[in-house]
Write a protein that holds these residues in place. Structure first.
Motif, PDB file in Angstrom:
ATOM      1  N   VAL A 442     -10.939 -13.998 -17.384  1.00  0.00           N
ATOM      2  CA  VAL A 442     -11.607 -14.968 -16.936  1.00  0.00           C
ATOM      3  C   VAL A 442     -10.947 -16.117 -17.545  1.00  0.00           C
ATOM      4  O   VAL A 442     -11.499 -16.603 -18.525  1.00  0.00           O
ATOM      5  N   ALA A 443      -9.901 -16.555 -17.016  1.00  0.00           N
ATOM      6  CA  ALA A 443      -9.313 -18.050 -17.287  1.00  0.00           C
ATOM      7  C   ALA A 443     -10.070 -19.078 -16.554  1.00  0.00           C
ATOM      8  O   ALA A 443      -9.997 -19.207 -15.293  1.00  0.00           O
ATOM      9  N   ALA A 444     -10.821 -19.820 -17.263  1.00  0.00           N
ATOM     10  CA  ALA A 444     -11.569 -20.969 -16.515  1.00  0.00           C
ATOM     11  C   ALA A 444     -11.249 -22.441 -16.990  1.00  0.00           C
ATOM     12  O   ALA A 444     -10.681 -22.317 -18.170  1.00  0.00           O
ATOM     13  N   GLU A 445     -11.199 -23.473 -16.106  1.00  0.00           N
ATOM     14  CA  GLU A 445     -11.151 -24.635 -16.500  1.00  0.00           C
ATOM     15  C   GLU A 445     -12.312 -25.080 -17.397  1.00  0.00           C
ATOM     16  O   GLU A 445     -13.282 -24.631 -17.553  1.00  0.00           O
ATOM     17  N   GLN A 446     -12.085 -26.042 -18.417  1.00  0.00           N
ATOM     18  CA  GLN A 446     -12.839 -26.301 -19.526  1.00  0.00           C
ATOM     19  C   GLN A 446     -14.288 -26.447 -19.180  1.00  0.00           C
ATOM     20  O   GLN A 446     -15.193 -26.035 -19.743  1.00  0.00           O
ATOM     21  N   SER A 447     -14.378 -27.454 -18.092  1.00  0.00           N
ATOM     22  CA  SER A 447     -15.686 -27.879 -17.846  1.00  0.00           C
ATOM     23  C   SER A 447     -16.646 -26.625 -17.265  1.00  0.00           C
ATOM     24  O   SER A 447     -17.626 -26.353 -17.603  1.00  0.00           O
ATOM     25  N   ARG A 448     -15.732 -25.730 -16.694  1.00  0.00           N
ATOM     26  CA  ARG A 448     -16.640 -24.709 -15.924  1.00  0.00           C
ATOM     27  C   ARG A 448     -16.869 -23.704 -17.149  1.00  0.00           C
ATOM     28  O   ARG A 448     -17.887 -23.253 -16.979  1.00  0.00           O
TER      29      ARG A 448
ATOM     30  N   VAL B 181      -0.672 -26.799   0.048  1.00  0.00           N
ATOM     31  CA  VAL B 181      -1.769 -27.733  -0.386  1.00  0.00           C
ATOM     32  C   VAL B 181      -3.244 -26.823  -0.195  1.00  0.00           C
ATOM     33  O   VAL B 181      -4.143 -26.890  -0.841  1.00  0.00           O
ATOM     34  N   LEU B 182      -3.204 -26.452   1.065  1.00  0.00           N
ATOM     35  CA  LEU B 182      -4.702 -25.647   1.772  1.00  0.00           C
ATOM     36  C   LEU B 182      -4.851 -24.693   0.656  1.00  0.00           C
ATOM     37  O   LEU B 182      -6.020 -24.624   0.453  1.00  0.00           O
ATOM     38  N   VAL B 183      -3.923 -23.787   0.419  1.00  0.00           N
ATOM     39  CA  VAL B 183      -3.940 -22.547  -0.386  1.00  0.00           C
ATOM     40  C   VAL B 183      -4.499 -23.193  -1.659  1.00  0.00           C
ATOM     41  O   VAL B 183      -5.259 -22.297  -2.192  1.00  0.00           O
ATOM     42  N   LEU B 184      -3.904 -24.016  -2.288  1.00  0.00           N
ATOM     43  CA  LEU B 184      -3.997 -24.331  -3.711  1.00  0.00           C
ATOM     44  C   LEU B 184      -5.514 -24.904  -3.911  1.00  0.00           C
ATOM     45  O   LEU B 184      -6.193 -24.493  -5.038  1.00  0.00           O
ATOM     46  N   VAL B 185      -5.861 -25.621  -3.023  1.00  0.00           N
ATOM     47  CA  VAL B 185      -7.351 -26.248  -2.898  1.00  0.00           C
ATOM     48  C   VAL B 185      -8.316 -25.014  -3.002  1.00  0.00           C
ATOM     49  O   VAL B 185      -9.347 -25.033  -3.712  1.00  0.00           O
ATOM     50  N   VAL B 186      -8.377 -24.355  -2.143  1.00  0.00           N
ATOM     51  CA  VAL B 186      -9.213 -23.152  -2.060  1.00  0.00           C
ATOM     52  C   VAL B 186      -8.955 -22.199  -3.353  1.00  0.00           C
ATOM     53  O   VAL B 186     -10.098 -21.870  -3.983  1.00  0.00           O
ATOM     54  N   ALA B 187      -8.073 -21.915  -3.652  1.00  0.00           N
ATOM     55  CA  ALA B 187      -7.550 -21.035  -4.806  1.00  0.00           C
ATOM     56  C   ALA B 187      -8.197 -21.721  -6.304  1.00  0.00           C
ATOM     57  O   ALA B 187      -8.681 -21.128  -6.919  1.00  0.00           O
ATOM     58  N   ILE B 189     -10.639 -23.754  -6.515  1.00  0.00           N
ATOM     59  CA  ILE B 189     -12.033 -23.967  -6.537  1.00  0.00           C
ATOM     60  C   ILE B 189     -12.509 -22.797  -7.210  1.00  0.00           C
ATOM     61  O   ILE B 189     -13.519 -22.483  -8.128  1.00  0.00           O
ATOM     62  N   GLN B 190     -12.265 -21.375  -6.571  1.00  0.00           N
ATOM     63  CA  GLN B 190     -12.477 -20.234  -7.312  1.00  0.00           C
ATOM     64  C   GLN B 190     -11.328 -19.475  -7.299  1.00  0.00           C
ATOM     65  O   GLN B 190     -10.558 -19.088  -6.273  1.00  0.00           O
ATOM     66  N   GLN B 191     -10.848 -18.962  -8.542  1.00  0.00           N
ATOM     67  CA  GLN B 191      -9.746 -17.987  -8.725  1.00  0.00           C
ATOM     68  C   GLN B 191     -10.024 -16.751  -8.026  1.00  0.00           C
ATOM     69  O   GLN B 191     -11.056 -15.991  -8.229  1.00  0.00           O
ATOM     70  N   PRO B 192      -9.085 -16.317  -6.764  1.00  0.00           N
ATOM     71  CA  PRO B 192      -9.249 -15.127  -6.092  1.00  0.00           C
ATOM     72  C   PRO B 192      -9.013 -14.035  -6.623  1.00  0.00           C
ATOM     73  O   PRO B 192      -8.039 -14.047  -7.579  1.00  0.00           O
ATOM     74  N   SER B 193      -9.567 -12.760  -6.408  1.00  0.00           N
ATOM     75  CA  SER B 193      -9.268 -11.592  -6.728  1.00  0.00           C
ATOM     76  C   SER B 193      -7.907 -11.312  -5.862  1.00  0.00           C
ATOM     77  O   SER B 193      -7.627 -11.905  -4.808  1.00  0.00           O
ATOM     78  N   ALA B 194      -7.468 -10.001  -6.071  1.00  0.00           N
ATOM     79  CA  ALA B 194      -6.388  -9.395  -5.055  1.00  0.00           C
ATOM     80  C   ALA B 194      -6.749  -9.371  -3.643  1.00  0.00           C
ATOM     81  O   ALA B 194      -6.131  -9.914  -2.810  1.00  0.00           O
ATOM     82  N   GLY B 195      -8.086  -9.095  -3.636  1.00  0.00           N
ATOM     83  CA  GLY B 195      -8.457  -8.907  -2.122  1.00  0.00           C
ATOM     84  C   GLY B 195      -8.979 -10.276  -1.614  1.00  0.00           C
ATOM     85  O   GLY B 195      -8.602 -10.530  -0.118  1.00  0.00           O
ATOM     86  N   GLY B 196      -9.229 -11.193  -2.401  1.00  0.00           N
ATOM     87  CA  GLY B 196      -9.691 -12.549  -2.017  1.00  0.00           C
ATOM     88  C   GLY B 196      -8.417 -13.207  -1.728  1.00  0.00           C
ATOM     89  O   GLY B 196      -8.299 -14.167  -0.722  1.00  0.00           O
ATOM     90  N   LEU B 197      -7.371 -13.082  -2.567  1.00  0.00           N
ATOM     91  CA  LEU B 197      -5.910 -13.727  -2.140  1.00  0.00           C
ATOM     92  C   LEU B 197      -5.469 -13.293  -0.783  1.00  0.00           C
ATOM     93  O   LEU B 197      -4.918 -14.209   0.016  1.00  0.00           O
ATOM     94  N   VAL B 198      -5.516 -11.734  -0.609  1.00  0.00           N
ATOM     95  CA  VAL B 198      -5.251 -11.233   0.745  1.00  0.00           C
ATOM     96  C   VAL B 198      -5.885 -12.113   1.954  1.00  0.00           C
ATOM     97  O   VAL B 198      -5.429 -12.468   2.906  1.00  0.00           O
ATOM     98  N   LEU B 273       1.867 -21.365 -10.597  1.00  0.00           N
ATOM     99  CA  LEU B 273       0.994 -22.538 -10.979  1.00  0.00           C
ATOM    100  C   LEU B 273      -0.163 -22.102 -11.509  1.00  0.00           C
ATOM    101  O   LEU B 273      -1.114 -22.811 -11.798  1.00  0.00           O
ATOM    102  N   GLY B 274      -0.505 -20.544 -11.689  1.00  0.00           N
ATOM    103  CA  GLY B 274      -1.581 -20.156 -12.446  1.00  0.00           C
ATOM    104  C   GLY B 274      -2.897 -20.301 -11.625  1.00  0.00           C
ATOM    105  O   GLY B 274      -4.122 -20.295 -12.257  1.00  0.00           O
ATOM    106  N   VAL B 275      -2.842 -20.363 -10.439  1.00  0.00           N
ATOM    107  CA  VAL B 275      -4.175 -20.074  -9.562  1.00  0.00           C
ATOM    108  C   VAL B 275      -4.114 -19.107  -8.397  1.00  0.00           C
ATOM    109  O   VAL B 275      -4.952 -18.965  -7.599  1.00  0.00           O
ATOM    110  N   GLY B 276      -3.053 -18.118  -8.749  1.00  0.00           N
ATOM    111  CA  GLY B 276      -2.987 -16.915  -7.900  1.00  0.00           C
ATOM    112  C   GLY B 276      -3.949 -15.921  -8.422  1.00  0.00           C
ATOM    113  O   GLY B 276      -5.106 -16.091  -8.665  1.00  0.00           O
TER     114      GLY B 276
END
Lengths: 571, 323
Positions: A442-448, B181-187, B189-198, B273-276
């Motif tokens: 679980v890689a989280a941003e620091q504040s979270r 941009v849309l996908v990045l914003v959503v991803a 907020i909460q790092q998705p699982s494989a199913g979430g990314l699909v 980008l580390g958000v996938g």
């Protein structure tokens, strides 16, 4: 295409952006999140608080001791009975608030009352300074006062001066708390004067608006965009400027300090190379070494290293039923390959340790304890002793509460963007997977991540902890009083609580050494967290700055003493 | 000359098929065990035993990571592409077939649906805290109101549902925000699982197939045999299934290789980008991202980059042939 474009851009030669010589731009991996002096709980907020406010004493690594800061000289101690001591201070006569009024003992008394006022976020203050029972003001000298402290150790006397002094004139101009004594305030939650003060203090929202609290430090907050940057401006007229030869603690050279929050190490390195940062401390070893070998970077940057008191830990949340017993925690610790991790993440330059005392402090380090070994076999044995049984599908289970079996499956949390944390997490995951223990990263941003740690929402967490060679009070970190404040693992036991209390009051060095060794022994068994290694501070700084004042204490440099090079040094 | 051109096309197509088959075979054969990092050889260059394609900054073997990354493509990008086409196709068909007046819903159900939406918005906090209880109560309550209204003549009278305008509006809304941009914003907020990314990729990439399908359906529904089927009293579902989809699905299927290519690129970018995907899931994007830690490690660009380019080109080649 975007990936290729990004790679292409990152590979481009760095270009220098326009900079002002008076503004020093410093890298932060994390935002301070809150700047209420009562709730300082991370390195960034600690750094800013020490620039906005002054405490009575301050650690000095060169002297390996606590030195006077707002105090005129080291405190005078006098023992009372067999459990108390008087610690007498006198404030510097030059010390004034921004409005020109002198900093007096009354301000110290006010600060202590704030630190004890029910309804304010005083948990951390209570865990660290709860031993200060009372304050006696000198009737003849308004700058002199005596703290009545529980415990007779020299450590207690040193810690007694390590809190930011707050201005009474700004927070309580009517002096409403003067009528309430320090011992009474903790019990006076219902007193209208205290209640009104608490409401006023809370309404200030100092966590987000520190500019509403004028401090006696050399800087004021100019701007703060959480998660982006924070700028401090040097006061035009600071009281210490009148000193003919100010000591290092009272020097403040940069006219402006801008802290840039860049969580990702690679991005921060790029910013440094492009000249958009002046100081980057705690740089990952691989990046540091690469810059050191680059001719173009060597022309623009200076490189410093210092032995630090900062150590990398893997924390176990002992509130989780599967991590409640020490044997499981020991077993999981044997899945960490510390020597290989030091080689991979620190280029071999870090010192493994048996516990939270640095091996550099030979008097207190328990060198008879064996270092942690990477041993899946031993881990398997220990899991068996902890009543975990391997299932036919390879997983581990043991009888849980009721009829529900407990499964050994873990998450490991860490700050995103820090490569060394990720390497540790991936190594642990692969070693655990080989034993059939599923681990999710679980890689989280620091504040979270901070929120999750405070709320106890983690199984394992990788984090850096920092100590110092002056005091050995582990109350915030490991005492039951510190749970939910600094004690993120939730661990405590009557034995460790007692040892922590005995260590801070130990007066005899030999006794203190014996207690500290015993404490390390107990912690090596209990393992609420496993110390991987003590790292070095690796700092890269722009050559436009003079020689960087580097220290082994957090954050590795003294921002207030950074100077531009003199003409002589340039020649 | 034509023969030469045809030969080249066939040759390109054979190469593309060969590469894509290799990727699929590699993905299926890739070890599913967790890779062990070689911490003594991090960011090690290629052509050295035992890491012939080198290692990444975490010490993982690039060759194994490529194979496991291929499997991630198989399990993430292809299902996401299939779902994208299904969702886009279904919405586009509905918009094209019923337009703004064809779908008529009784007033009672309009009101019940409106109440349901309003209830979901008003009780968002309670929904988050106790989803099953709140959603159950809402559905039951709104269903009951709808049923009661449906007993009256007024309630049974239909109102047209402007499905075409609604879907067109959604398409315009989604297309007005850059996809990344849309996908990045959503991803973020909460790092998705494989199913979430699909799911995330499906919900953001359906607009192009929907637009294609809508246009094809609009054209097809005017054909004589479709009119005849309607006149014969076939239900909407039967008309769609038997007379419209057989003609319109090929249009969307043409889009499949390109959609897979788009989603592979998107997944790679997000991982870079580390958000996938979670950090423990190997992907070509994560391999590429290693270059940020070790800028001198050219092999972290070359191998995954080449795999990505060849896969995308092959998919484009297949798409061209189909057209």
């Amino acid at each position: 295409m975007l990936v290729w474009a990004s790679v292409g851009l990152s590979a481009c030669s760095p270009t220098s952006s326009g900079t002002t010589t008076e503004n020093i731009r410093i890298h932060w991996a994390r935002d301070p999140e809150n700047l209420d002096p009562l709730r300082v709980d991370n390195p960034s907020s600690f750094e800013v608080t020490n620039l906005l406010h002054c405490s009575l004493l301050r650690g000095n690594e060169a002297m390996l001791d606590i030195v006077p800061w707002l105090a005129e000289s080291a405190p005078v101690t006098r023992l009372l009975g067999d459990s108390l001591q008087f610690v007498t201070y006198r404030l510097r006569p030059e010390a004034t608030w921004d409005n020109g009024s002198p900093i007096l003992a009354q301000d110290v008394a006010f600060t202590l009352k704030v630190m004890n006022a029910p309804g304010l976020p005083i948990e951390r203050s209570q865990a660290t300074f709860g031993f200060i029972r009372d304050i006696q003001l000198d009737k003849q000298d308004p700058r002199r006062f005596t703290l009545v402290c529980a415990g007779q150790s020299a450590d207690r006397a040193k810690i007694s001066g390590d809190f930011s002094i707050l201005p009474e004139y700004a927070l309580d101009p009517q002096g409403s708390l003067r009528s309430v004594s320090l011992p009474a305030i903790g019990k006076s939650g219902t007193q209208p004067a205290v209640q009104k003060f608490v409401q006023r203090y809370a309404a200030l929202d100092l966590a987000r608006h520190p500019e509403r609290l004028p401090g006696c430090g050399p800087y004021t907050l100019k701007s703060w965009q959480p998660g982006r940057y924070l700028t401090l401006r040097r006061k035009a007229h600071w009281w210490a400027d009148t000193l003919p030869t100010p000591p290092a603690e009272l020097q403040a050279f940069p006219s402006q300090l801008t802290y840039q929050v860049i969580p990702d190490a690679a991005t921060a390195t790029l910013a440094l190379r492009r000249g958009e940062l002046d100081v980057y401390a705690m740089m990952p070893a691989t990046q540091f070494s690469r810059l050191q070998q680059s001719a173009s970077d060597k022309e623009k940057l200076r490189f410093y290293t210092a032995d630090s008191y900062e150590f990398l830990t893997v924390n176990f949340n002992v509130r989780r039923p599967m991590l409640r017993d020490a044997l499981t925690r020991q077993a999981l610790s044997h899945l960490l390959n510390v020597p290989a991790l030091i080689k991979a993440t620190q280029q071999g330059v870090a010192t493994p340790s048996v516990g939270l005392i640095s091996p550099r402090i030979k008097a207190y380090y328990h060198d008879s304890l064996p270092l942690l070994t990477f041993s899946p076999t031993q881990a398997t044995t220990l899991l068996g002793r902890a009543k975990w049984q391997r299932q036919p599908d390879g997983s581990w289970q043991r009888p849980g509460t009721g009829n529900t079996p407990e499964r050994l499956q873990l998450t490991i949390s860490y700050r995103a963007g820090e490569p060394s944390f990720e390497t540790v997490a991936l190594q642990f995951r692969s070693a655990a997977a080989a034993l059939g223990i599923p681990v999710q990263l679980v890689a989280a941003e620091q504040s979270r991540l901070s929120q999750q740690l405070r709320a106890g929402q983690f199984d394992l967490a990788i984090r850096n902890l920092a100590g110092n060679p002056f005091s050995y009070d582990f109350t915030p970190l490991l005492h039951s009083q510190g749970i939910g404040v600094g004690n993120m693992t939730g661990f405590s036991s009557p034995l460790t609580d007692q040892l922590i209390e005995e260590i801070v009051v130990a007066t005899d060095p030999a006794q203190k050494a014996r207690l500290l060794r015993k404490f390390q022994l107990v912690m090596a068994y209990e393992r609420p967290f496993t110390v991987l290694y003590f790292s070095k501070y690796r700092i890269a700084a722009s050559r436009r700055l003079g020689e960087l004042p580097v220290t082994g204490l957090m954050p590795g440099y003294e921002a207030h003493r950074i100077q531009l090079p003199t003409e002589a040094s340039l020649q | 000359m034509k023969q030469m051109q045809r030969f080249c096309q066939n040759w390109h197509r054979a190469l593309a098929l060969f590469w894509l088959t290799s990727v699929v075979v590699a993905a299926l054969l890739a070890t599913s065990t967790v890779l062990v990092p070689d911490l003594l050889h991090t960011a090690s260059p290629p052509f050295l035993s035992p890491h012939w394609l080198g290692t990444d900054p975490q010490g993982f073997d690039v060759a194994y990571a490529l194979l496991q990354g291929a499997r991630t493509i198989l399990y993430v990008s292809i299902p996401a592409a299939a779902l994208t086409l299904l969702l886009g196709g279904a919405l586009g068909s509905a918009a094209g077939y019923w337009s703004n007046t064809g779908l008529r819903v009784a007033r009672s159900w309009w009101i019940a649906s409106g109440l349901l939406v309003a209830g979901c918005i008003g009780l968002a906090t309670q929904l988050y805290a106790a989803f099953l209880v709140t959603s159950g109560s809402l559905l039951t309550g709104c269903g009951l109101i709808g049923w009661l209204l449906h007993q009256s003549t007024w309630g049974r009278r239909p109102w047209a549902f402007p499905i075409d305008a609604l879907i067109a509006g959604l398409i315009v809304l989604l297309d007005s925000i850059p996809l990344l941009v849309l996908v990045l914003v959503v991803a973020a907020i909460q790092q998705p699982s494989a199913g979430g990314l699909v799911l995330l990729m499906t919900l953001t990439c359906w607009t192009t197939p929907a637009r294609l399908m809508r246009a094809a359906t609009l054209r097809t529904r005017e054909l004589a045999h479709v009119e005849a089927a309607r006149a014969a009293g076939l239900s909407d579902w039967q008309v769609l299934r038997r007379h419209i989809w057989p003609l319109t699905w090929p249009v969307v299927m043409l889009r499949l290789p390109l959609t897979i290519a788009l989603l592979i690129g998107l997944e790679t970018t997000l991982s870079f980008l580390g958000v996938g995907l979670p950090p423990e899931t190997p992907s070509w994007g994560r391999l590429l991202a290693g270059i940020r830690q070790s800028p001198a490690a050219w092999w972290l660009i070359l191998w995954p980059g080449a795999a990505l380019v060849l896969t995308t080109l092959s998919l484009h080649q297949l798409s061209r042939k189909k057209q």
